[in-house]
Design a protein around this motif. Structure first.
Motif, PDB file in Angstrom:
ATOM      1  N   VAL A  19      -3.524  10.368  -2.685  1.00 47.61           N
ATOM      2  CA  VAL A  19      -4.292   9.258  -3.244  1.00 47.61           C
ATOM      3  C   VAL A  19      -3.659   7.939  -2.814  1.00 47.61           C
ATOM      4  N   ALA A  20      -4.456   7.099  -2.158  1.00 46.55           N
ATOM      5  CA  ALA A  20      -3.982   5.796  -1.698  1.00 46.55           C
ATOM      6  C   ALA A  20      -4.212   4.752  -2.781  1.00 46.55           C
ATOM      7  N   THR A  21      -3.206   3.899  -2.988  1.00 48.07           N
ATOM      8  CA  THR A  21      -3.324   2.808  -3.956  1.00 48.07           C
ATOM      9  C   THR A  21      -2.755   1.537  -3.344  1.00 48.07           C
ATOM     10  N   ARG A  22      -3.167   0.425  -3.961  1.00 47.78           N
ATOM     11  CA  ARG A  22      -2.674  -0.890  -3.543  1.00 47.78           C
ATOM     12  C   ARG A  22      -2.066  -1.572  -4.759  1.00 47.78           C
ATOM     13  N   LEU A  23      -0.909  -2.155  -4.574  1.00 44.68           N
ATOM     14  CA  LEU A  23      -0.272  -2.968  -5.596  1.00 44.68           C
ATOM     15  C   LEU A  23      -0.411  -4.418  -5.139  1.00 44.68           C
ATOM     16  N   ARG A  62       0.848  -1.203   0.000  1.00 50.42           N
ATOM     17  CA  ARG A  62       0.000   0.000   0.000  1.00 50.42           C
ATOM     18  C   ARG A  62       0.875   1.241   0.000  1.00 50.42           C
ATOM     19  N   GLN A  63       0.415   2.256  -0.746  1.00 48.93           N
ATOM     20  CA  GLN A  63       1.152   3.517  -0.802  1.00 48.93           C
ATOM     21  C   GLN A  63       0.188   4.683  -0.932  1.00 48.93           C
ATOM     22  N   ARG A  64       0.695   5.872  -0.621  1.00 45.34           N
ATOM     23  CA  ARG A  64      -0.075   7.108  -0.787  1.00 45.34           C
ATOM     24  C   ARG A  64       0.785   8.073  -1.590  1.00 45.34           C
ATOM     25  N   SER A  65       0.192   8.652  -2.631  1.00 46.73           N
ATOM     26  CA  SER A  65       0.915   9.600  -3.478  1.00 46.73           C
ATOM     27  C   SER A  65       1.054  10.939  -2.759  1.00 46.73           C
TER      28      SER A  65
END
Length: 145
Positions: free
Chosen positions: A116-120, A109-112
């Protein structure tokens, strides 16, 4: 002289691995030994390599990432997105296919920088090959879920 709670010796490893007592391992006892001493201390298995690569992304250590990427799929360079904050890693499964091939499924999980939070979510493939004095695991590629 003892290490302070914020010293590198006490910082929990970004990969989130825990010991038998469920306490977080510190960087130096976990991924740090592979990332910081790649030439002499290769990751012993595909999961450890995957965790150390996540840690290298968190720490923006392109040299380690490129060195552990299989030559058949390795990019020429690697850039990091400015302002990304890595939020955590969850290893979902690990499969040893044979002595030299393995897969690891994970969610990172990361946040730009824009918030904006995204999941890989990926099932990654790894191969072990002889490299100098050591057999080494390399990241080959992965399928996004």
């Amino acid at each position: 002289m003892s290490a302070s709670p914020s010293s590198p010796a006490r910082v929990p490893c970004p990969c989130g691995r825990r010991d038998r007592r469920e306490l977080p391992l510190v960087y130096a006892q976990c991924c740090g030994r592979y990332v910081d001493d790649f030439e002499n201390t290769p990751a012993p298995d595909a999961e450890s390599l995957m965790r150390s690569r996540y840690t290298a992304f968190v720490r923006e250590q392109a040299g380690y990432l490129l060195a552990t990427w299989h030559a058949s799929t390795r990019p020429a360079t690697l850039d990091f997105e400015s302002g990304v904050k890595w939020l955590g890693l969850d290893v979902r499964s690990r499969s040893v296919l044979d002595a030299d091939h393995a897969e690891v499924e994970f969610v990172a999980r990361q946040r730009s920088s824009a918030g904006v939070a995204t999941r890989l979510h990926e099932r990654s493939r790894f191969v072990r090959e002889e490299a100098g004095l050591h057999n080494r695991w390399y990241y080959v590629d992965g399928d996004l879920n």
